[in-house]
Write an enzyme that holds these catalytic residues in place. Structure first.
Site, PDB file in Angstrom:
ATOM      1  N   LYS A  82       0.841  -1.206   0.000  1.00 42.71           N
ATOM      2  CA  LYS A  82       0.000   0.000   0.000  1.00 42.71           C
ATOM      3  C   LYS A  82       0.878   1.259   0.000  1.00 42.71           C
ATOM      4  CE  LYS A  82      -3.799  -2.367   2.224  1.00 42.71           C
ATOM      5  NZ  LYS A  82      -4.157  -2.956   3.511  1.00 42.71           N
ATOM      6  N   GLN A 126      -3.901  -1.615  10.019  1.00 46.43           N
ATOM      7  CA  GLN A 126      -3.822  -2.907   9.335  1.00 46.43           C
ATOM      8  C   GLN A 126      -4.434  -4.010  10.194  1.00 46.43           C
ATOM      9  OE1 GLN A 126      -2.712  -3.526   6.136  1.00 46.43           O
ATOM     10  NE2 GLN A 126      -3.398  -5.630   6.486  1.00 46.43           N
ATOM     11  N   ASP A 149     -11.201   2.774   4.925  1.00 48.88           N
ATOM     12  CA  ASP A 149     -11.821   1.454   4.739  1.00 48.88           C
ATOM     13  C   ASP A 149     -13.334   1.550   4.615  1.00 48.88           C
ATOM     14  OD1 ASP A 149      -9.851  -0.502   4.616  1.00 48.88           O
ATOM     15  OD2 ASP A 149      -9.515  -0.426   6.779  1.00 48.88           O
TER      16      ASP A 149
END
Ligand code: NAP
Length: 326
Positions: A82, A126, A149
């Site tokens: 990422k 994460q 998210d």
């Protein structure tokens, strides 16, 4: 999101597939057209890169912060991927790495410091975190406007109410994938196997909304519906979201239907999808075993991140509300 440019895949004879025989299984009898996520992700990321460049021209460098707790190799690898992608797109990517024995308070302190930093626009913790930590509590501590998210309870509430906000990445990526590949969704029967918070439940809300790329008749089945194949067999679009390797077999698929493989489980580094590869013999179109839903999920994360930076920049200029619901 783009309008479907092609015909109705599910009702077309399998032999009319524009992609020809499937590469999904290497099975000579496979006829399903493949629905790769890569080209969808490339298009979304190209759009994100343009939006990042526009912000940089205004003097704002979008920043997507990441938090990793512990030393899990796979998680560290996902963060590196990422960060690399963030750099390629022009994002700054501040990172906090906490030791495996970090406390919940340590984790919340890092989240709070990123929440409070106006130079940070998106924040990603994460998953998973070490077992002694509560991931859901950490997620709730993230500023909902920095929640890339789209999984913060406030953003799930916005989704349920049809209010603007960051969308959960995997479901939103599936809507994009269907639209990109010209699969009509409006008025069709979508059946989702799995009602989990990450995928099945938010996807059901999303695809049932009044929008040209959604607007479907959605049914969700799960362990409470033991005869779930009765439902999946009538689906125009079947989405596997269970996390049970091989649970969807050809006998669960209506001939010519579109099959989207969302659910996966990992055995070490090996990916075990919900959809058995032999389904390519029956389906009209199917996501490939690797490179289907995954790339679109990542692309949606960066789209949420650039949107968060745009909102913050507009609010700082006095030309917009800081919150997505404003
Ligand atoms: N490809 C990607 O980028 C991506 C991203 C996110 C998630 N995923 C995957 O998507 C899957 C779903 O994740 P999630 O967090 O939304 O869901 P989850 O919490 O793992 O729940 C799984 C769902 O599947 C149902 N289910 C499990 N076994 C079943 C069975 N034998 N028969 C019928 N239903 C069954 C469960 O039913 P009950 O509710 O009755 O228990 C539950 O609703 C996981 O495999 C996850 O790894 C993939």
């Amino acid at each position: 999101m783009s309008q479907p440019p092609h015909g109705d895949v599910a009702s077309a004879p399998a032999s009319s597939s524009p992609s020809g025989p499937s590469e999904a299984s290497g099975d000579a009898a496979a006829t399903a057209r493949l629905l790769p996520g890569g080209p969808v992700a490339e298009r979304i990321l190209a759009e994100v890169a343009e939006r990042v460049a526009a912000l940089i021209r205004q003097g704002v460098t979008p920043a997507l912060a990441t938090v990793l707790v512990g030393d899990d190799d796979a998680s560290a690898g996902y963060i590196r991927i990422k960060q690399r992608q963030a750099a390629e797109l022009g994002f700054a990517s501040p990172h906090a790495h906490l030791p495996a024995d970090a406390t919940q308070a340590d984790l919340h302190a890092v989240i709070e410091s990123f929440n409070a930093d106006p130079a940070v626009h998106g924040l990603l913790v994460q998953y998973p975190v070490p077992a002694h930590l509560d991931y859901d509590r950490a997620l709730m501590a993230v500023d909902p406007d920095k929640d890339v998210d789209g999984m913060h309870p406030l953003n799930m509430g916005r989704l349920a109410l049809g209010l603007p906000g960051p969308l959960p990445c995997t479901p939103a990526g599936i809507e994009e994938l269907l639209a990109h590949h010209g699969i009509p969704v409006s008025g069709r029967e979508v059946v989702i196997l799995g009602r989990g918070a990450t995928l099945g439940r938010p996807l059901a809300i999303l695809l049932g909304q009044k929008r040209p790329t959604a607007n479907a008749a959605v049914t969700v089945v799960h362990t409470g519906v033991p005869d779930w194949p009765r439902y999946t067999r009538r689906a125009d679009i079947l989405v596997a979201a269970a996390g049970v390797p091989g649970i969807i077999r050809p006998e669960h698929v209506k001939p010519g239907a579109v099959v989207i493989g969302g659910g996966v489980r990992y055995a070490g580094r090996r990916l075990l999808p919900d959809v058995d590869e032999s389904c390519a013999r029956v389906a009209g179109a199917i996501t490939p075993r690797v490179g289907g839903v995954g790339p679109t999920t990542v692309a949606m994360l960066f789209r949420n991140a650039v949107a968060a930076a745009e909102r913050a920049a507009a609010a700082a200029n006095g030309s917009g509300d800081r919150t997505v619901s404003g």
